[in-house]
Design an enzyme around this catalytic site. Sequence first.
Site, PDB file in Angstrom:
ATOM      1  N   GLY A  12     -58.017  66.868  20.486  1.00  0.00           N
ATOM      2  CA  GLY A  12     -57.180  67.583  21.442  1.00  0.00           C
ATOM      3  C   GLY A  12     -57.115  66.990  22.831  1.00  0.00           C
ATOM      4  O   GLY A  12     -56.853  67.704  23.806  1.00  0.00           O
ATOM      5  N   ASN A  14     -54.837  65.014  23.967  1.00  0.00           N
ATOM      6  CA  ASN A  14     -53.443  65.137  24.417  1.00  0.00           C
ATOM      7  C   ASN A  14     -53.129  66.577  24.800  1.00  0.00           C
ATOM      8  O   ASN A  14     -52.429  66.825  25.786  1.00  0.00           O
ATOM      9  CB  ASN A  14     -52.482  64.646  23.336  1.00  0.00           C
ATOM     10  CG  ASN A  14     -52.329  63.136  23.362  1.00  0.00           C
ATOM     11  OD1 ASN A  14     -51.635  62.597  24.203  1.00  0.00           O
ATOM     12  ND2 ASN A  14     -53.014  62.466  22.461  1.00  0.00           N
ATOM     13  N   ASN A 108     -43.212  64.409  19.189  1.00  0.00           N
ATOM     14  CA  ASN A 108     -44.469  63.864  18.674  1.00  0.00           C
ATOM     15  C   ASN A 108     -44.913  62.716  19.564  1.00  0.00           C
ATOM     16  O   ASN A 108     -44.091  61.979  20.120  1.00  0.00           O
ATOM     17  CB  ASN A 108     -44.253  63.348  17.241  1.00  0.00           C
ATOM     18  CG  ASN A 108     -45.523  62.765  16.630  1.00  0.00           C
ATOM     19  OD1 ASN A 108     -46.575  63.401  16.638  1.00  0.00           O
ATOM     20  ND2 ASN A 108     -45.430  61.535  16.136  1.00  0.00           N
ATOM     21  N   HIS A 110     -46.917  59.207  19.425  1.00  0.00           N
ATOM     22  CA  HIS A 110     -47.412  58.226  18.450  1.00  0.00           C
ATOM     23  C   HIS A 110     -48.081  57.089  19.216  1.00  0.00           C
ATOM     24  O   HIS A 110     -47.520  56.597  20.209  1.00  0.00           O
ATOM     25  CB  HIS A 110     -46.259  57.697  17.577  1.00  0.00           C
ATOM     26  CG  HIS A 110     -46.707  56.711  16.555  1.00  0.00           C
ATOM     27  ND1 HIS A 110     -47.361  57.087  15.393  1.00  0.00           N
ATOM     28  CD2 HIS A 110     -46.657  55.355  16.542  1.00  0.00           C
ATOM     29  CE1 HIS A 110     -47.674  55.999  14.704  1.00  0.00           C
ATOM     30  NE2 HIS A 110     -47.257  54.940  15.375  1.00  0.00           N
TER      31      HIS A 110
HETATM   32  C1  GRF Z   1     -53.655  60.459  19.381  1.00  0.00           C
HETATM   33  O1  GRF Z   1     -54.068  59.116  19.363  1.00  0.00           O
HETATM   34  C2  GRF Z   1     -52.180  60.531  19.085  1.00  0.00           C
HETATM   35  O2  GRF Z   1     -51.456  59.411  19.529  1.00  0.00           O
HETATM   36  C3  GRF Z   1     -52.145  60.554  17.597  1.00  0.00           C
HETATM   37  O3  GRF Z   1     -53.266  61.327  17.206  1.00  0.00           O
HETATM   38  C4  GRF Z   1     -54.266  61.245  18.223  1.00  0.00           C
HETATM   39  C5  GRF Z   1     -54.611  62.647  18.637  1.00  0.00           C
HETATM   40  O4  GRF Z   1     -55.686  62.606  19.501  1.00  0.00           O
HETATM   41  N1  GRF Z   1     -50.907  61.124  17.127  1.00  0.00           N
HETATM   42  P1  GRF Z   1     -56.088  63.962  20.283  1.00  0.00           P
HETATM   43  O5  GRF Z   1     -56.370  65.012  19.223  1.00  0.00           O
HETATM   44  O6  GRF Z   1     -54.938  64.330  21.169  1.00  0.00           O
HETATM   45  O7  GRF Z   1     -57.316  63.567  21.067  1.00  0.00           O
END
Ligand code: GRF
Length: 199
Positions: A12, A14, A108, A110
Amino acid sequence: MLNIVVCVSGGGTNLQAIIDGIDAGRITNTKITGVISNNASAYALERAKKNGIPAFCISPKDFQKREEFNEGFLNKLKQLNPDLIVLAGFLVIIPRQVIETYKDRIINIHPSLIPSFCGTGFYGLKVHEEVLKRGVKITGATVHYVDEGTDTGRIIKQKAVEVFPQDTPEILQKRVMEQAEWIILPQAINEIAIKKGMM
Ligand code: GRF
């Protein structure tokens, strides 16, 4: 107000960048009305709870049939009534009925510069392993709209990140998060919130 639901499966970071962005005023006129994970032990759910955000776990494992999960997931989303759904490391195939219901309202993040290193099987550390194996000197992250394909929707934002010779997948993943993901995802949400406010 832009009401968003954030879908997560892991740590989490992000989600935390979005929470911090709202608190710091970098993301305006936005409220996280819920966080949904398919993984009950996802630390992202803890982050939501610590910040007073309703957190829900809905996993395909909890249903007899995939179609029942798909319906349950859509119903939870409808209850939370989002203007925008943000996939932040959500490792679940988005059901067709969700994509149709929220057409052009799902984004999303990525961890590569799409169209490189994306598509089926490209998620998490695997992306960075392939980047290092190919020997590219620049990678980065992409925010894009979600359509019926995998990482094929319209690109919203991208940010480049340098790859260094001594990088491991873990070191590179962290740099891409810090220097790209945690910057462009809040920026993209803020721009969508501003556009909504002008409508
Ligand atoms: C991130 O690297 C994102 O780019 C990918 O999954 C990961 C999620 O990380 N889609 P977090 O759960 O936000 O730390």
